[in-house]
Write an enzyme that holds these catalytic residues in place. Sequence first.
Site, PDB file in Angstrom:
ATOM      1  N   GLN A  39       0.837  -1.184   0.000  1.00 39.86           N
ATOM      2  CA  GLN A  39       0.000   0.000   0.000  1.00 39.86           C
ATOM      3  C   GLN A  39       0.882   1.247   0.000  1.00 39.86           C
ATOM      4  OE1 GLN A  39      -3.308  -0.391   2.660  1.00 39.86           O
ATOM      5  NE2 GLN A  39      -3.804   1.765   2.574  1.00 39.86           N
ATOM      6  N   CYS A  40       1.191   1.791   1.142  1.00 41.12           N
ATOM      7  CA  CYS A  40       1.899   3.062   1.197  1.00 41.12           C
ATOM      8  C   CYS A  40       3.349   2.974   0.732  1.00 41.12           C
ATOM      9  CB  CYS A  40       1.799   3.649   2.594  1.00 41.12           C
ATOM     10  SG  CYS A  40       0.080   4.019   3.028  1.00 41.12           S
TER      11      CYS A  40
END
Length: 183
Positions: free
Chosen positions: A117-118
């Site tokens: 994700q990030c």
Amino acid sequence: MSRALIVIDVQESFRARPEWARTADPEIAGPVNRLVSLARTAGDLVVWVLHAEPGTGTVFDPAEGHVRLLEEVTPPEPGEPVLYKTSHNAFTTTNLQQRLTEAGVRELVVCGIRTEQCVETTTRVGSDLGYRMVFVTDATTTDPIGTLSAEAIIERTEAVLRDRFARITTVADLAAELAPSAT
């Protein structure tokens, strides 16, 4: 300085979630601390990024007290920026790119929580912005999603980033690579 370590979302918010019990590496602070030490020894910029969702009442709401580095993480030193983002990548809602440009940084070493994700999203955006990206896979962690194990997610992330968006490496390989410049 031409390189920076970006430490993404290595924060108590994740430990406060039930999913933390299933994270691939609950001891993520260890490899992150090693990268921080390597970066500081090499004279690289270290940038700390924390995810915040103000006003949500979740573990990512700063008012709840969890939007802070994991307790075991080596604390930032004076001059090391601590940025708060509200998007999945570390660029869009911060002044990260401006800070990197002002410091003459052209290569980013990334690590952190939520591999796919990030950390992955920051890697992709950084690559699109022209930075040489180094993804330190064993200094990231995530938890299972649906039928996918955390290990499968990490493997998938490595596969889609490798040679397209980033060079994939490990803490040990990066340490060996940086050893000559660190002495």
